[in-house]
Motif scaffolding. Structure first.
Motif, PDB file in Angstrom:
ATOM      1  N   TYR B  32     -65.711  22.775  30.296  1.00 31.71           N
ATOM      2  CA  TYR B  32     -66.277  23.615  30.607  1.00 31.71           C
ATOM      3  C   TYR B  32     -67.396  24.347  31.172  1.00 31.71           C
ATOM      4  O   TYR B  32     -67.213  25.200  31.411  1.00 31.71           O
ATOM      5  CB  TYR B  32     -67.171  23.706  29.024  1.00 31.71           C
ATOM      6  N   LYS B  39     -73.987  28.686  30.362  1.00 30.02           N
ATOM      7  CA  LYS B  39     -74.828  28.440  29.690  1.00 30.02           C
ATOM      8  C   LYS B  39     -76.079  28.244  30.283  1.00 30.02           C
ATOM      9  O   LYS B  39     -76.633  27.198  30.006  1.00 30.02           O
ATOM     10  CB  LYS B  39     -75.116  27.188  28.503  1.00 30.02           C
ATOM     11  N   ARG B  41     -79.634  29.493  30.776  1.00 33.06           N
ATOM     12  CA  ARG B  41     -80.695  29.824  30.005  1.00 33.06           C
ATOM     13  C   ARG B  41     -80.810  27.804  29.545  1.00 33.06           C
ATOM     14  O   ARG B  41     -81.670  27.053  29.995  1.00 33.06           O
ATOM     15  CB  ARG B  41     -80.878  30.490  28.812  1.00 33.06           C
ATOM     16  N   MET B 131     -72.815  25.169  13.796  1.00 33.05           N
ATOM     17  CA  MET B 131     -72.343  25.764  15.271  1.00 33.05           C
ATOM     18  C   MET B 131     -70.700  26.327  15.818  1.00 33.05           C
ATOM     19  O   MET B 131     -69.563  26.952  15.968  1.00 33.05           O
ATOM     20  CB  MET B 131     -73.103  25.229  16.397  1.00 33.05           C
ATOM     21  N   PHE B 132     -70.395  25.120  14.967  1.00 29.92           N
ATOM     22  CA  PHE B 132     -68.655  25.081  15.431  1.00 29.92           C
ATOM     23  C   PHE B 132     -68.625  26.315  14.439  1.00 29.92           C
ATOM     24  O   PHE B 132     -67.455  27.343  14.723  1.00 29.92           O
ATOM     25  CB  PHE B 132     -68.276  23.846  14.919  1.00 29.92           C
ATOM     26  N   MET B 134     -69.672  29.043  13.556  1.00 30.57           N
ATOM     27  CA  MET B 134     -69.995  30.382  14.633  1.00 30.57           C
ATOM     28  C   MET B 134     -69.149  30.444  15.632  1.00 30.57           C
ATOM     29  O   MET B 134     -69.518  31.243  16.299  1.00 30.57           O
ATOM     30  CB  MET B 134     -71.089  30.489  14.366  1.00 30.57           C
ATOM     31  N   GLY B 135     -67.803  29.548  15.894  1.00 31.44           N
ATOM     32  CA  GLY B 135     -66.855  30.065  16.694  1.00 31.44           C
ATOM     33  C   GLY B 135     -67.472  29.386  17.916  1.00 31.44           C
ATOM     34  O   GLY B 135     -67.412  29.824  19.175  1.00 31.44           O
ATOM     35  N   VAL B 136     -68.604  28.550  18.300  1.00 33.52           N
ATOM     36  CA  VAL B 136     -69.406  28.567  19.301  1.00 33.52           C
ATOM     37  C   VAL B 136     -68.903  26.494  19.524  1.00 33.52           C
ATOM     38  O   VAL B 136     -69.456  26.449  18.358  1.00 33.52           O
ATOM     39  CB  VAL B 136     -70.738  28.820  19.376  1.00 33.52           C
ATOM     40  N   ASN B 137     -68.469  26.297  20.387  1.00 31.61           N
ATOM     41  CA  ASN B 137     -68.099  25.244  20.930  1.00 31.61           C
ATOM     42  C   ASN B 137     -69.398  24.361  21.205  1.00 31.61           C
ATOM     43  O   ASN B 137     -69.885  24.944  21.757  1.00 31.61           O
ATOM     44  CB  ASN B 137     -67.137  25.490  22.002  1.00 31.61           C
ATOM     45  N   HIS B 141     -72.295  24.064  23.943  1.00 32.62           N
ATOM     46  CA  HIS B 141     -73.248  24.670  24.117  1.00 32.62           C
ATOM     47  C   HIS B 141     -74.203  23.526  24.714  1.00 32.62           C
ATOM     48  O   HIS B 141     -75.004  24.213  24.810  1.00 32.62           O
ATOM     49  CB  HIS B 141     -73.686  25.709  22.476  1.00 32.62           C
TER      50      HIS B 141
END
Lengths: 248, 256
Positions: B32, B39, B41, B131-132, B134-137, B141
């Motif tokens: 990733y 990411k 920020r 988080m998962f 919501m489709g965010v790995n 993240h």
């Protein structure tokens, strides 16, 4: 729309789901009831892909979610929203940061546009002027509302609710039930809730399914279920300690 | 006897299991790291947490270590009339060994435990699951920014520790023990070369990965509520420290 076929799952040799078969209709509220520890949470976690089954299928519009590749799966997840039992708000972010998080991750909207959508969703769940508060400063009921706003911010087709009324007072529980009905009716979303709250079930459910010992033992419309003579269901709906379900 | 071997077998199995899972987490993070979106920020936030906020503690560690080293080595070297070697002794020990290792141990105590606690709390309150869904790995993240912060900040902190240690050694050697400043600095420059510093920084790079990977892994695999979070923090610190010391020996023997 969602078809669960012969879903099985064991943890360290203990069978939790023992061949669950359930179909969930589009645009309706399906409530899965059952005692604590019967595997309701495990079932809902399979539906959203947090757990992988030992065997069985979960079909969404005919596609098996358990066999999808990551990219395809993420696309499917965008069609879902989920309200967790404790709301699961990110405590390092403000309310606006929490609700806007999926939009920031999956869309090219500007911060201003995201803020506008966030305020609108918060208003829909009855919250105004809380955007800059931190989750730690919110009451339990407000957290659930913010969690619901976050779950519906991407206008998902399917929203899952993990024990939406557990741990809140009866008045708040009723207001959450109203809120679920309002948002579901307004957006024609498919809602799937797991609960052992019978009042909530009677109030919101289009369809009820009872999970017992790893299987769906009964399913049907609320009125049918009320008349259903199955002693397991009768005992659960009347909340009686006497009956075939043993208290342990 | 049979029970003993069973237990030994189970421990070995769990060790291999954990090691394998940690390698998978590292491989996912490496993957990733090179796939946008980055990411930035989150990375800068973690860099500030691991780097800037650890400055005070590493300066303190470096200064006192350098000062003690100067005193001890003076005491030993004086017996051979080699007081002029106090400078190189301090500088070499700091650059090759103590700077990177002490920095890593201090950062483990300060940032590693905090990371494991934060991620562990996120795990038990279902924030990572959220988080998962919501489709965010969550690895992309939460873990990648921490590992990037570790592998970039640890070498920088080690440089600070080295420098402060050398200054501390100089103050004790020259101002307190009366070694000639010209001799002290001259001998230090004679004996210490860039390679010595680079060896130390290479170690720090690996220590940075170890600290953040172990803390993230422990946090991600937390179970059992508040008690579990406490256990994750303790395990993160103990495992990181052990791995730092073992890998320090291995890296030293490779680079010698």
């Amino acid at each position: 729309m969602i078809e669960i076929i012969d879903l099985k799952k064991s943890f360290n040799g203990k069978v939790v789901l023992n061949g669950v078969d359930l179909s969930i209709e589009k645009g309706k509220i399906t409530v899965i009831i059952g005692r604590s520890g019967e595997g309701k949470s495990v079932l809902i976690k399979h539906i959203i892909g947090l757990l992988k089954p030992d065997s069985g299928k979960i079909l969404i519009d005919g596609h098996d979610m358990t066999k999808m590749r990551e990219r395809e799966f993420i696309e499917v997840l965008k069609r879902f929203g989920m309200l967790f039992q404790g709301a699961a708000l990110f405590d390092s972010m403000t309310v606006a940061g929490n609700v806007g998080f999926p939009l920031k991750e999956h869309t090219d909207l500007s911060d201003k546009e995201i803020r506008k959508i966030v305020s609108e969703k918060l208003r829909r769940v009855g919250l105004v002027g809380v955007e800059d508060m931190m989750p730690a400063d919110l009451s339990g009921g407000m957290k659930k509302r913010v969690g619901l706003a976050r779950a519906i911010v991407m206008d998902p087709e399917i929203v899952l609710f993990d024990e939406p009324t557990t741990g809140v007072d009866p008045i708040l529980a009723d207001s959450i039930a109203d809120l679920m009905l309002e948002t579901q009716r307004a957006l024609k979303t498919t809602y799937i809730a797991i609960t052992h709250d019978i009042q909530l079930t009677y109030k919101i459910a289009d369809k009820v399914a009872m999970l017992h010992q790893g299987k769906i033992v009964e399913q049907g419309a609320v009125e049918e279920m009320k008349k259903n003579p199955n002693p397991l269901l009768r005992q659960f709906l009347t909340g009686s300690a006497q009956g075939p379900i043993k208290v342990y | 006897m049979k029970e003993f071997f069973e237990r030994l077998g189970m421990m070995a199995q769990s060790f291999i299991n954990v090691s394998g899972q940690m390698v998978i987490m590292l491989a996912q993070s490496a993957y990733y790291l090179f796939i946008p979106p980055y990411k930035l920020r989150n990375i800068f936030k973690q860099m500030e947490f691991v780097g800037v906020k650890s400055l005070f503690v590493v300066i303190l560690t470096g200064a006192f270590t350098g000062m003690v080293l100067a005193m001890q080595s003076y005491n030993a070297l004086k017996r051979f009339g080699a007081e002029s070697l106090v400078g190189p002794t301090v500088a070499l020990s700091m650059a090759r060994e103590l700077g990177p290792v002490l920095t890593a141990l201090m950062v483990t105590g300060r940032a590693g435990s905090a990371m494991a606690t934060e991620l562990g709390t996120m795990r038990v309150t279902e924030q990572i699951d959220a988080m998962f869904t919501m489709g965010v790995n969550p690895v992309r993240h939460l873990v990648v920014p921490r590992i990037v912060a570790g592998l970039t900040m640890l070498p920088l902190l080690a440089v600070v520790t080295d420098f402060v240690g050398v200054v501390g050694g100089y103050l004790i050697g020259v101002k307190l023990l009366g070694i000639n400043p010209g001799v002290y600095i001259g001998r230090t420059i004679d004996f210490v070369n860039v390679d010595d510093i680079m060896y130390g920084l290479t170690k720090s790079f690996f220590f940075g990965i170890i600290i953040t990977l172990v803390a993230s892994f422990q946090g991600f695999n937390t179970t059992g509520g508040a008690e579990g979070v406490g256990r994750a923090a303790t395990n993160a610190v103990v495992l990181s420290c052990v791995l730092i010391l073992i890998s320090d020996y291995m890296l030293t023997s490779l680079m010698f």
